[in-house]
Structure formats: C-alpha cells, structure tokens
Scaffold this motif. Structure first.
Motif, short mmCIF file in Angstrom:
data_model
loop_
_atom_site.label_atom_id
_atom_site.label_comp_id
_atom_site.label_asym_id
_atom_site.label_seq_id
_atom_site.Cartn_x
_atom_site.Cartn_y
_atom_site.Cartn_z
N TYR A 4 -49.95 -44.88 15.46
CA TYR A 4 -49.39 -45.99 14.35
C TYR A 4 -48.90 -45.28 12.93
O TYR A 4 -47.99 -45.45 12.32
N GLU A 11 -41.15 -44.32 10.47
CA GLU A 11 -40.00 -44.98 9.13
C GLU A 11 -39.34 -44.79 7.67
O GLU A 11 -38.75 -45.30 7.62
N GLU A 135 -36.38 -54.52 14.66
CA GLU A 135 -37.45 -53.46 15.21
C GLU A 135 -37.03 -52.43 16.55
O GLU A 135 -36.54 -52.82 17.35
N GLY A 138 -41.14 -50.09 18.35
CA GLY A 138 -42.02 -49.85 16.94
C GLY A 138 -41.90 -49.86 15.68
O GLY A 138 -42.59 -49.45 14.91
N ILE A 139 -40.19 -49.10 15.53
CA ILE A 139 -39.93 -49.08 13.84
C ILE A 139 -39.37 -50.36 13.33
O ILE A 139 -38.05 -50.28 14.14
N LEU A 140 -39.63 -50.09 12.36
CA LEU A 140 -38.68 -51.50 11.53
C LEU A 140 -37.96 -50.96 10.70
O LEU A 140 -37.89 -49.61 9.71
#
Length: 228
Positions: A4, A11, A135, A138-140
């Motif tokens: 994470y 990100e 997304e 998992g990256i915004l």
C-alpha cells in the motif's frame, strides 16, 4: 515498504507528473516568445490570470459559455498584439536585462488592470469537466488532471508540428537561430513577433481556464509562472 505504501508513492508520482504537464501550458508561452525574440516574458503568469478573470467574470454576468470563451480569446489576442506593438517593439535590440525588466513591469500593469476591471475577489470556475477520480490498479487518478494533461500534450505536439512542418513555423525557427540572417532573406520580424505574442495570448487563455478551474480564479494564479 508495504504494497500500500508502494501504491501511494506511485499515486503521488502520477499526480506530480500530471501537474507538471499542466505547468507546461505556462512554459509553452515562455518558449514561444523566447525562441523567436529572446525575451524572457515574466508577464506570462499575469496574462494567464487576466484570461481566467476575464472569462469567469463574463460567465458570472450571464454571458453564454461559448460566447464568453470567444470574447476572452479576442481579448487575449488583442492583449498579446498590443504588448508587442507598444512595449516590446520600441525596445528591439536592447539588452536582455532591459527586456526582462520591461516584462516584469508589464506583469504589474496587467495585474493592476485586472484588479481595476474585475475586482480582487476569488471566483470559482466550472468548465463542466468531471473531477471524479478513477482507479487503475489500485492507484487513484484525477479525471480533470488527466484531461488537462492531454490538452497540454496535444498543444505541445501541435506546436512542434507547427514549428517543423509549416512555412511560418520555419520562419519562427529562422528568427530564433539568427535574426540578422532572417532579415537578410526578407523575413519581416515585426509581423513574426506580433504573431508570436498573439499565440502567447491564446496559450495564456487555455492555461488560465484549466488552472482557474483547478485552483479557483485568484491573483495567486500569476505565481504559477515561477513554478513553470
């Protein structure tokens, strides 16, 4: 580093990259003018501010979006042309420091005029662009930043093609390489400089709208020139 944490770093890097591409909108104005006249235009940030203030003030007065955009475009083209004719053309062949100081003073004049005409309050600017993040792995990623980066990239690509594949673009490059040689072969430098400053006004309009929508239309917009 956990998975994470790694995603968070990626990100942040992606967000920084997209913001950097948006800053390139301001840098394009720098490059246009510097490459053809050797002038480091410190007033480009003030032109960005003036464009954003003009557009948002017209919209707030009930003028339709498209018409306000057209009027602002005309205003910025006229502003760029007027700057070249009245401020910089009389300073041809002066030292780079003289030209730089002229654009520095010009930035204060433009900001003062904007304050006198439109006031000092902060304005919100809605371009109708959805800013909902999406997304990817998992990256915004911000939809607005991605679209703005795409617009900036398209302008860079378009200007590159213009400089390398059009007759007037080649004339711009000739002036940038050697102004005296360009004069010797019959190129009209005042016309070229006027065209470049007009184009810089258009670039300031695009940058002003996107940055105004991102940060709000406020006088600190003129400071983005320091980051570009």
């Amino acid at each position: 580093m956990s998975y994470y944490d790694f995603l968070f770093v990626i990100e942040v890097l992606v967000g920084g990259l997209l913001s950097g591409v948006m800053y390139s909108l301001v840098a394009i104005g720098f490059v246009l003018i510097y490459k053809t006249s050797g002038v480091l235009n410190f007033a480009q940030g003030s032109m960005v501010l003036f464009a954003a203030l003009t557009f948002v003030s017209l919209v707030e007065r009930g003028i339709p979006f498209a018409l306000a955009l057209l009027i602002t475009f005309a205003v910025m083209v006229a502003l760029g042309f007027t700057i070249e004719r009245t401020v910089l053309r009389p300073l041809v062949n002066r030292s780079p420091m003289t030209l730089f100081m002229a654009t520095l003073g010009l930035s204060y004049i433009i900001e003062g005029a904007a304050q006198l005409i439109w006031g000092t309050q902060v304005h919100g600017l809605d371009l109708g662009i959805d800013d909902t993040p999406f997304e990817v792995g998992g990256i915004l990623i911000s939809s607005f930043d991605l679209l703005a980066a795409g617009i900036a990239a398209a302008m860079v690509a378009g200007l590159s093609a213009f400089f390398y594949w059009t007759r007037i673009g080649l004339a711009f490059r000739a002036v940038a390489d050697d102004q005296f040689a360009a004069l010797a072969v019959g190129l009209r430098l005042p016309r070229i400089w006027g065209t470049v400053w007009t184009a810089a006004g258009f670039v300031a309009l695009v940058a002003g709208l996107l940055w105004g929508a991102r940060l709000g239309v406020q006088f600190s917009l003129s400071l983005i020139v320091l980051k570009a």
